[in-house]
Motif scaffolding. Structure first.
Motif, PDB file in Angstrom:
ATOM      1  N   ARG A 197      16.187   0.365 -21.522  1.00  0.00           N
ATOM      2  CA  ARG A 197      16.842  -0.948 -21.453  1.00  0.00           C
ATOM      3  C   ARG A 197      18.298  -0.809 -21.020  1.00  0.00           C
ATOM      4  O   ARG A 197      18.752  -1.514 -20.105  1.00  0.00           O
ATOM      5  CB  ARG A 197      16.786  -1.619 -22.832  1.00  0.00           C
ATOM      6  CG  ARG A 197      15.393  -1.989 -23.294  1.00  0.00           C
ATOM      7  CD  ARG A 197      15.386  -2.285 -24.779  1.00  0.00           C
ATOM      8  NE  ARG A 197      14.026  -2.452 -25.284  1.00  0.00           N
ATOM      9  CZ  ARG A 197      13.707  -2.444 -26.581  1.00  0.00           C
ATOM     10  NH1 ARG A 197      14.657  -2.270 -27.491  1.00  0.00           N
ATOM     11  NH2 ARG A 197      12.458  -2.603 -26.957  1.00  0.00           N
ATOM     12  N   ILE A 198      19.013   0.084 -21.682  1.00  0.00           N
ATOM     13  CA  ILE A 198      20.434   0.268 -21.390  1.00  0.00           C
ATOM     14  C   ILE A 198      20.640   0.661 -19.933  1.00  0.00           C
ATOM     15  O   ILE A 198      21.502   0.097 -19.226  1.00  0.00           O
ATOM     16  CB  ILE A 198      21.044   1.338 -22.318  1.00  0.00           C
ATOM     17  CG1 ILE A 198      21.081   0.841 -23.768  1.00  0.00           C
ATOM     18  CG2 ILE A 198      22.432   1.758 -21.841  1.00  0.00           C
ATOM     19  CD1 ILE A 198      21.996  -0.319 -24.023  1.00  0.00           C
ATOM     20  N   ASN A 199      19.848   1.599 -19.449  1.00  0.00           N
ATOM     21  CA  ASN A 199      20.063   2.129 -18.105  1.00  0.00           C
ATOM     22  C   ASN A 199      19.572   1.192 -17.008  1.00  0.00           C
ATOM     23  O   ASN A 199      20.143   1.169 -15.917  1.00  0.00           O
ATOM     24  CB  ASN A 199      19.426   3.509 -17.988  1.00  0.00           C
ATOM     25  CG  ASN A 199      20.262   4.578 -18.665  1.00  0.00           C
ATOM     26  OD1 ASN A 199      21.232   5.065 -18.100  1.00  0.00           O
ATOM     27  ND2 ASN A 199      19.903   4.925 -19.895  1.00  0.00           N
ATOM     28  N   CYS A 200      18.559   0.410 -17.292  1.00  0.00           N
ATOM     29  CA  CYS A 200      18.126  -0.603 -16.330  1.00  0.00           C
ATOM     30  C   CYS A 200      19.229  -1.652 -16.141  1.00  0.00           C
ATOM     31  O   CYS A 200      19.551  -2.032 -15.008  1.00  0.00           O
ATOM     32  CB  CYS A 200      16.837  -1.263 -16.805  1.00  0.00           C
ATOM     33  SG  CYS A 200      16.206  -2.526 -15.682  1.00  0.00           S
ATOM     34  N   ILE A 201      19.808  -2.100 -17.243  1.00  0.00           N
ATOM     35  CA  ILE A 201      20.903  -3.078 -17.157  1.00  0.00           C
ATOM     36  C   ILE A 201      22.090  -2.492 -16.411  1.00  0.00           C
ATOM     37  O   ILE A 201      22.709  -3.157 -15.569  1.00  0.00           O
ATOM     38  CB  ILE A 201      21.312  -3.543 -18.569  1.00  0.00           C
ATOM     39  CG1 ILE A 201      20.161  -4.308 -19.230  1.00  0.00           C
ATOM     40  CG2 ILE A 201      22.559  -4.438 -18.488  1.00  0.00           C
ATOM     41  CD1 ILE A 201      20.410  -4.660 -20.691  1.00  0.00           C
ATOM     42  N   LYS A 202      22.413  -1.235 -16.707  1.00  0.00           N
ATOM     43  CA  LYS A 202      23.530  -0.591 -15.999  1.00  0.00           C
ATOM     44  C   LYS A 202      23.274  -0.541 -14.492  1.00  0.00           C
ATOM     45  O   LYS A 202      24.194  -0.740 -13.691  1.00  0.00           O
ATOM     46  CB  LYS A 202      23.744   0.830 -16.539  1.00  0.00           C
ATOM     47  CG  LYS A 202      24.443   0.891 -17.880  1.00  0.00           C
ATOM     48  CD  LYS A 202      24.714   2.336 -18.282  1.00  0.00           C
ATOM     49  CE  LYS A 202      25.531   2.419 -19.560  1.00  0.00           C
ATOM     50  NZ  LYS A 202      25.817   3.830 -19.935  1.00  0.00           N
ATOM     51  N   HIS A 203      22.033  -0.266 -14.099  1.00  0.00           N
ATOM     52  CA  HIS A 203      21.719  -0.202 -12.668  1.00  0.00           C
ATOM     53  C   HIS A 203      21.958  -1.561 -12.008  1.00  0.00           C
ATOM     54  O   HIS A 203      22.530  -1.634 -10.911  1.00  0.00           O
ATOM     55  CB  HIS A 203      20.270   0.236 -12.463  1.00  0.00           C
ATOM     56  CG  HIS A 203      19.874   0.309 -11.022  1.00  0.00           C
ATOM     57  ND1 HIS A 203      20.179   1.379 -10.212  1.00  0.00           N
ATOM     58  CD2 HIS A 203      19.211  -0.585 -10.231  1.00  0.00           C
ATOM     59  CE1 HIS A 203      19.718   1.164  -8.997  1.00  0.00           C
ATOM     60  NE2 HIS A 203      19.134  -0.031  -8.982  1.00  0.00           N
ATOM     61  N   ILE A 204      21.517  -2.624 -12.661  1.00  0.00           N
ATOM     62  CA  ILE A 204      21.735  -3.967 -12.098  1.00  0.00           C
ATOM     63  C   ILE A 204      23.219  -4.248 -11.957  1.00  0.00           C
ATOM     64  O   ILE A 204      23.700  -4.642 -10.886  1.00  0.00           O
ATOM     65  CB  ILE A 204      21.068  -5.038 -12.994  1.00  0.00           C
ATOM     66  CG1 ILE A 204      19.541  -4.900 -12.947  1.00  0.00           C
ATOM     67  CG2 ILE A 204      21.482  -6.441 -12.544  1.00  0.00           C
ATOM     68  CD1 ILE A 204      18.808  -5.795 -13.935  1.00  0.00           C
ATOM     69  N   LEU A 205      23.960  -4.048 -13.037  1.00  0.00           N
ATOM     70  CA  LEU A 205      25.387  -4.371 -13.031  1.00  0.00           C
ATOM     71  C   LEU A 205      26.163  -3.518 -12.031  1.00  0.00           C
ATOM     72  O   LEU A 205      27.071  -4.020 -11.353  1.00  0.00           O
ATOM     73  CB  LEU A 205      25.963  -4.176 -14.435  1.00  0.00           C
ATOM     74  CG  LEU A 205      25.471  -5.149 -15.509  1.00  0.00           C
ATOM     75  CD1 LEU A 205      25.934  -4.698 -16.887  1.00  0.00           C
ATOM     76  CD2 LEU A 205      25.961  -6.567 -15.218  1.00  0.00           C
ATOM     77  N   SER A 206      25.805  -2.241 -11.934  1.00  0.00           N
ATOM     78  CA  SER A 206      26.542  -1.355 -11.025  1.00  0.00           C
ATOM     79  C   SER A 206      26.325  -1.717  -9.564  1.00  0.00           C
ATOM     80  O   SER A 206      27.138  -1.355  -8.704  1.00  0.00           O
ATOM     81  CB  SER A 206      26.134   0.102 -11.275  1.00  0.00           C
ATOM     82  OG  SER A 206      24.764   0.311 -10.966  1.00  0.00           O
ATOM     83  N   ASN A 207      25.250  -2.453  -9.273  1.00  0.00           N
ATOM     84  CA  ASN A 207      24.954  -2.835  -7.896  1.00  0.00           C
ATOM     85  C   ASN A 207      25.299  -4.289  -7.583  1.00  0.00           C
ATOM     86  O   ASN A 207      24.925  -4.801  -6.526  1.00  0.00           O
ATOM     87  CB  ASN A 207      23.470  -2.592  -7.600  1.00  0.00           C
ATOM     88  CG  ASN A 207      23.156  -1.127  -7.382  1.00  0.00           C
ATOM     89  OD1 ASN A 207      23.369  -0.584  -6.296  1.00  0.00           O
ATOM     90  ND2 ASN A 207      22.679  -0.466  -8.433  1.00  0.00           N
ATOM     91  N   MET A 208      26.011  -4.924  -8.492  1.00  0.00           N
ATOM     92  CA  MET A 208      26.428  -6.310  -8.288  1.00  0.00           C
ATOM     93  C   MET A 208      27.946  -6.405  -8.293  1.00  0.00           C
ATOM     94  O   MET A 208      28.627  -5.703  -9.049  1.00  0.00           O
ATOM     95  CB  MET A 208      25.861  -7.202  -9.401  1.00  0.00           C
ATOM     96  CG  MET A 208      24.347  -7.366  -9.370  1.00  0.00           C
ATOM     97  SD  MET A 208      23.769  -8.375  -7.970  1.00  0.00           S
ATOM     98  CE  MET A 208      24.432  -9.979  -8.437  1.00  0.00           C
ATOM     99  N   ASP A 209      28.482  -7.280  -7.447  1.00  0.00           N
ATOM    100  CA  ASP A 209      29.911  -7.571  -7.446  1.00  0.00           C
ATOM    101  C   ASP A 209      30.129  -8.876  -8.194  1.00  0.00           C
ATOM    102  O   ASP A 209      29.474  -9.883  -7.907  1.00  0.00           O
ATOM    103  CB  ASP A 209      30.434  -7.703  -6.015  1.00  0.00           C
ATOM    104  CG  ASP A 209      30.408  -6.378  -5.281  1.00  0.00           C
ATOM    105  OD1 ASP A 209      30.677  -5.342  -5.923  1.00  0.00           O
ATOM    106  OD2 ASP A 209      30.125  -6.382  -4.064  1.00  0.00           O
TER     107      ASP A 209
END
Length: 297
Positions: free
Chosen positions: A246-258
């Motif tokens: 869960r934590i890492n999936c959310i991080k992936h989304i956020l890291s690829n969004m401006d």
């Protein structure tokens, strides 16, 4: 029933965020001390931190009209639903949409295959999540005999073109595949049988997931081979540990969004052991297809 089994059945988990909410509570006669693992408290703290970032991201999307589509696929009991629940927990319900379609009815069966999905694509400022998607035709349907070989082959040829059109039209597309090992999947199925709060998750298809484990692996390899494209790549989430997933999936989304107010990239960096690129997963599968026990799931 043995004392050991009785204790196991009587265990009740704390609702998520209970620990972090009460960690500084003062002792008094109306309170009961409960011991939890430190890593669980750390998980709740990090999850809350990331959920605040998701709220900031959503507010920025509403202001800019950005459209996001996230597809969640994977084996049964891989943790997709739990991750989606954490992503959307504090978002404005007016600007996100979780799509979990039932099996097609007679009318839908007569339509273009993608038709019942395209009607749910995100509009301006909307974050849409597909809890299973058109990729049913890549894995579940061919394994269970719900579609013909011709339909499966046509799908694998057509879907990259559709996704390219969506991306070119301005939709940000995430494609997640949750990868759970065979043993952990079995443990989760067994848990569903004994936990009254999880029994709704059981289905006839679930009961065959272990039996057809290798068949699903072959279909997964075909799906990744045909549909992992530069414009619409797959991201694999190792999910034997649900909380890490869960934590890492959310991080992936956020890291690829401006978005406005975004924190430093370092704090949003996913664990490379949990978040795997589609290319890396294909390389792993090519190496181990003849030894299925070494595949991650």
């Amino acid at each position: 029933m043995s004392h050991k089994n009785a204790n196991k059945k009587s265990q009740v988990k704390l609702a998520e965020a209970t620990a972090i909410r009460n960690k500084d509570a003062k002792e008094n006669k109306n309170r009961q001390a409960v011991w939890i693992k430190k890593w669980h408290l750390e998980y709740e703290e990090e999850l809350r931190f990331l959920q605040i970032e998701l709220m900031k991201m959503q507010q920025s999307m509403q202001a800019s009209g950005k459209r996001v589509l996230a597809i969640f696929e994977g084996r049964d009991a891989a943790g997709k639903g739990g991750t989606i629940k954490r992503i959307t927990a504090h978002l404005n319900p007016r600007s996100y949409n979780v799509v979990a379609l039932a099996k097609p009815n007679e009318t839908e069966l007569s339509q273009w295959y993608f038709q019942r999905y395209t009607s749910h694509l995100p509009t301006a400022g909307e974050f849409t999540i597909f809890d299973r998607s058109w990729y049913n035709r890549a894995m579940v349907e061919p394994v269970m005999g719900f579609c013909s070989d011709e339909q499966n082959k046509r799908f694998l040829k057509d879907v990259p073109m559709l996704e390219e059109l969506l991306v070119k039209d301005g939709i940000t597309l995430f494609k997640f595949y949750f990868s759970v090992s065979k043993n952990v999947q079995k443990e989760r199925f067994d848990s569903r049988k004994t936990d009254p709060l999880k029994q709704y998750k059981l289905s006839p298809v679930d009961n065959l997931a272990q039996k057809y484990w290798n068949e699903y692996a072959i279909r997964k390899f075909q799906m990744l081979s045909e549909t992992n494209r530069t414009m619409a790549p797959w991201t694999i989430i190792r999910s034997d540990n649900k909380k890490h997933a869960r934590i890492n999936c959310i991080k992936h989304i956020l890291s690829n969004m401006d978005y406005e107010g975004k924190i430093s990239a370092k704090k949003l960096l996913p664990d490379p052991k949990i978040v795997i690129s589609g290319i890396e997963e294909l390389q792993h599968m090519e190496k181990n297809l003849m030894t299925p026990d070494k595949l991650h799931g």
